[in-house]
Scaffold this active site. Structure first.
Site, PDB file in Angstrom:
ATOM      1  CB  THR A 158      -0.850  -0.050   1.100  1.00  7.67           C
ATOM      2  OG1 THR A 158      -1.919   1.010   1.065  1.00  7.67           O
ATOM      3  CG2 THR A 158      -0.416  -0.010   2.643  1.00  7.67           C
TER       4      THR A 158
ATOM      5  CG  ASP B 212      -5.661  -1.825  -5.666  1.00  6.18           C
ATOM      6  OD1 ASP B 212      -6.318  -2.392  -4.874  1.00  6.18           O
ATOM      7  OD2 ASP B 212      -4.687  -0.905  -5.648  1.00  6.18           O
TER       8      ASP B 212
ATOM      9  N   GLY C  81      -2.622   6.991  -7.616  1.00  3.91           N
ATOM     10  CA  GLY C  81      -2.294   5.692  -7.910  1.00  3.91           C
ATOM     11  C   GLY C  81      -3.825   4.924  -8.180  1.00  3.91           C
TER      12      GLY C  81
ATOM     13  CE  LYS D 205      -1.908   0.579  -3.421  1.00  2.00           C
ATOM     14  NZ  LYS D 205      -3.067   0.559  -3.683  1.00  2.00           N
TER      15      LYS D 205
HETATM   16  P1  NAP Z   1      -2.887   8.967  -3.694  1.00  3.58           P
HETATM   17  O1  NAP Z   1      -1.978   8.393  -4.580  1.00  3.58           O
HETATM   18  O2  NAP Z   1      -2.311   9.970  -2.664  1.00  3.58           O
HETATM   19  O3  NAP Z   1      -3.653  10.270  -4.908  1.00  3.58           O
HETATM   20  C1  NAP Z   1      -4.782  10.734  -4.575  1.00  3.58           C
HETATM   21  C2  NAP Z   1      -5.179  11.931  -5.401  1.00  3.58           C
HETATM   22  O4  NAP Z   1      -6.242  12.546  -4.966  1.00  3.58           O
HETATM   23  C3  NAP Z   1      -3.908  12.826  -5.503  1.00  3.58           C
HETATM   24  O5  NAP Z   1      -2.861  12.513  -6.800  1.00  3.58           O
HETATM   25  C4  NAP Z   1      -4.600  14.062  -5.797  1.00  3.58           C
HETATM   26  O6  NAP Z   1      -4.941  14.366  -6.978  1.00  3.58           O
HETATM   27  C5  NAP Z   1      -5.923  14.238  -5.158  1.00  3.58           C
HETATM   28  N1  NAP Z   1      -5.995  14.743  -3.808  1.00  3.58           N
HETATM   29  C6  NAP Z   1      -5.373  14.470  -2.725  1.00  3.58           C
HETATM   30  N2  NAP Z   1      -5.555  15.363  -1.669  1.00  3.58           N
HETATM   31  C7  NAP Z   1      -6.501  16.033  -2.258  1.00  3.58           C
HETATM   32  C8  NAP Z   1      -7.280  17.386  -1.801  1.00  3.58           C
HETATM   33  N3  NAP Z   1      -6.994  17.680  -0.614  1.00  3.58           N
HETATM   34  N4  NAP Z   1      -8.369  17.813  -2.783  1.00  3.58           N
HETATM   35  C9  NAP Z   1      -8.468  17.333  -3.805  1.00  3.58           C
HETATM   36  N5  NAP Z   1      -7.942  16.237  -4.263  1.00  3.58           N
HETATM   37  C10 NAP Z   1      -6.978  15.601  -3.464  1.00  3.58           C
HETATM   38  O7  NAP Z   1      -3.899   7.932  -3.145  1.00  3.58           O
HETATM   39  P2  NAP Z   1      -4.722   6.958  -3.941  1.00  3.58           P
HETATM   40  O8  NAP Z   1      -3.852   5.489  -3.305  1.00  3.58           O
HETATM   41  O9  NAP Z   1      -4.569   7.138  -5.224  1.00  3.58           O
HETATM   42  O10 NAP Z   1      -6.009   6.551  -2.911  1.00  3.58           O
HETATM   43  C11 NAP Z   1      -6.785   7.562  -3.405  1.00  3.58           C
HETATM   44  C12 NAP Z   1      -8.192   7.136  -2.386  1.00  3.58           C
HETATM   45  O11 NAP Z   1      -8.578   6.036  -2.830  1.00  3.58           O
HETATM   46  C13 NAP Z   1      -7.957   7.131  -1.025  1.00  3.58           C
HETATM   47  O12 NAP Z   1      -9.127   7.556   0.059  1.00  3.58           O
HETATM   48  C14 NAP Z   1      -7.577   5.502  -0.788  1.00  3.58           C
HETATM   49  O13 NAP Z   1      -7.887   5.221   0.346  1.00  3.58           O
HETATM   50  C15 NAP Z   1      -8.856   5.198  -1.912  1.00  3.58           C
HETATM   51  N6  NAP Z   1      -8.360   3.654  -2.040  1.00  3.58           N
HETATM   52  C16 NAP Z   1      -9.380   2.624  -1.932  1.00  3.58           C
HETATM   53  C17 NAP Z   1      -9.035   1.548  -2.158  1.00  3.58           C
HETATM   54  C18 NAP Z   1     -10.209   0.410  -1.984  1.00  3.58           C
HETATM   55  O14 NAP Z   1      -9.989  -0.684  -2.222  1.00  3.58           O
HETATM   56  N7  NAP Z   1     -11.291   0.880  -1.717  1.00  3.58           N
HETATM   57  C19 NAP Z   1      -7.930   0.947  -3.061  1.00  3.58           C
HETATM   58  C20 NAP Z   1      -7.086   2.377  -3.252  1.00  3.58           C
HETATM   59  C21 NAP Z   1      -7.235   3.477  -2.893  1.00  3.58           C
HETATM   60  P3  NAP Z   1      -4.621  15.741  -7.980  1.00  3.58           P
HETATM   61  O15 NAP Z   1      -3.176  16.335  -7.332  1.00  3.58           O
HETATM   62  O16 NAP Z   1      -4.645  15.512  -9.412  1.00  3.58           O
HETATM   63  O17 NAP Z   1      -5.835  16.648  -7.616  1.00  3.58           O
END
Ligand code: NAP
Length: 414
Positions: free
Chosen positions: A52, A92, A119, A56
């Protein structure tokens, strides 16, 4: 077999529980600092791990091979050690595919907005494009961003792949859905709370909604197939999802003062093996005063503010049975707190049977007037209405049957 979850500072994760439900009790959490990552991967004794944030992508240089999908996404969330070689997979992808399928939303040739460019967003985009969707990524600093959403009024489906609204920041929303008149459904990868502010707004409009719990369980199921080298039927996703939902969700009792919420709540909590919390007692403890004293010294408006704070704090937690105060439905701002993490049960009891002892408003106002004002509110907020005019165990059984039916319906969607 030795399996687990690799991350940097893992505090709480549902993964060990999900893998134990899948038949693997050897699953633990590995919090590893970036400078120890290489040694952990090369010398660790694991047979299979999930990966995680923030590793990743970082694990890829240390692997001997990648599955096609992991290579395409440039991200690995599952690593298997076989004959001394480390192979990276991405489950995923399968997880989001399963979540989309469960929602019933069809995306072919439709505009789908994906919020965030991290991601999870890459995985979501990939699945959606393969399903024939016209994907637009909304990124804070991208060409398509939160300032020009009006360009996408034709959006049919929206996917939140940002952490905005995730516990403990419940109530925050990345955008206002009013911009999208043609919206059919909203998918949110977040699963805690079970309904983010974004999903609550979509639910209010009658749209299809789905949170990220199904994806979490589905990706774990495919990872477990790699770990244990055996096929696991898809029906396991529904079974485990229902078990987790049941464990995680709160049950909130609403209804007129003196209708029996605390008495029913205590027995219900005992039957469900959950903690019981009485919202009024919680307020009294925090205020160091009884409810009649709060009303007498500070007035009803001050009490209502304390009640809103109490509901916010309690409804963020999981696995509780909460007896609320009779008037909590009168403040619209309480509605999302009541609905974000569980099922709301309206407990009905005939007016002449309501207890008025220690209840300032029941004594001061005519109960008929109070019921006339509140009944439509109770009915609009609740998921189920239980009759509490018989004995308590029959009321509790009505609620247990409702909860069981909700979760068995969920299984049959599988
Ligand atoms: P990440 O790599 O940190 O990416 C999150 C993205 O969200 C960032 O690249 C950013 O995109 C945007 N972001 C971050 N903070 C923000 C804010 N304050 N306001 C608006 N946009 C914001 O995280 P991730 O791994 O992709 O995960 C994203 C979400 O999906 C998390 O909540 C995670 O728990 C969830 N998730 C769930 C599963 C599941 O199995 N259900 C699996 C994976 C992830 P920009 O900079 O382009 O705006």
């Amino acid at each position: 077999m030795r399996c687990g979850l690799l991350g940097q500072s893992l505090k709480h994760s549902y993964s060990p529980l999900i893998h134990s439900f899948l038949g693997n009790d050897s699953y633990s959490l590995f919090s590893i600092s970036p400078d120890a990552l290489e040694a952990f991967l090369k010398e660790g004794s694991f047979t299979g791990i999930n990966v995680t944030i923030p590793y990743k992508k970082a694990v890829i240089p240390y692997l001997d091979g990648l599955s096609d999908i992991a290579r395409e996404l440039g991200a690995v969330n599952t690593i298997i050690r076989r004959d001394g070689k480390l192979i990276g997979h991405n489950t995923d992808y399968y997880g989001f595919q399963a979540m989309l399928r469960r929602s019933g939303l069809l995306v072919k040739d439709k505009k789908v907005l994906v919020l965030g460019s991290g991601g999870a967003s890459s995985t979501v985009q990939n699945v959606l494009r393969r399903e024939g969707a016209k994907v637009v990524v909304i990124s804070r600093n991208g060409e398509n961003n939160y300032r020009n959403l009006y360009l996408h009024k034709d959006c049919a489906v929206l996917v939140n792949a940002t952490p905005v609204g995730m516990y403990p920041n419940n109530g925050e929303s990345p955008l206002d859905l009013q911009v999208f008149p043609q919206l059919e459904g909203v998918l949110d990868l977040i699963y805690n709370p079970s309904k983010t502010a974004l999903l609550l707004q979509a639910e209010q409009r009658g749209l299809i909604i789905e949170n990220g719990l199904w994806m979490l369980v589905a990706q774990a199921k495919q990872a477990a197939e790699f770990f244990m080298e055996r096929h696991i039927p898809d029906s396991e996703i529904g079974r485990i999802h229902a078990r987790l939902q049941l464990m995680m969700e709160n049950t909130l009792l609403i209804g007129m003062p003196g209708c029996g919420k605390s008495t029913v709540g205590k027995l219900l909590a005992q039957k469900l093996g959950k903690e019981f919390v009485d919202c009024d007692s919680y307020i009294q403890q925090k205020a160091h005063m009884s409810i009649p004293e709060i009303f007498a010294t500070q007035g009803e408006a001050a009490f209502r503010k304390l009640e809103t704070v109490a509901l916010l704090e309690l409804s963020k937690r999981s696995g509780l049975v909460i007896a609320t105060g009779g008037g909590c439905v009168t403040r619209p701002e309480n509605k999302p707190y009541l609905r974000q993490n569980g099922k709301v049960i309206y407990l009905k009891r005939d007016l002449h049977s309501l207890s008025t002892e220690g209840r300032p408003l029941s004594q001061a106002n005519r109960l008929e007037d109070m019921l006339r004002e509140r009944k439509p509110l109770y009915e609009s907020i609740c998921d189920y209405c239980a009759d509490n005019n018989g004995d308590i165990s029959s009321t509790v059984n009505q609620i247990l049957n409702f909860i069981a039916k909700e979760h068995s319906d969920e299984n049959s969607c599988d």
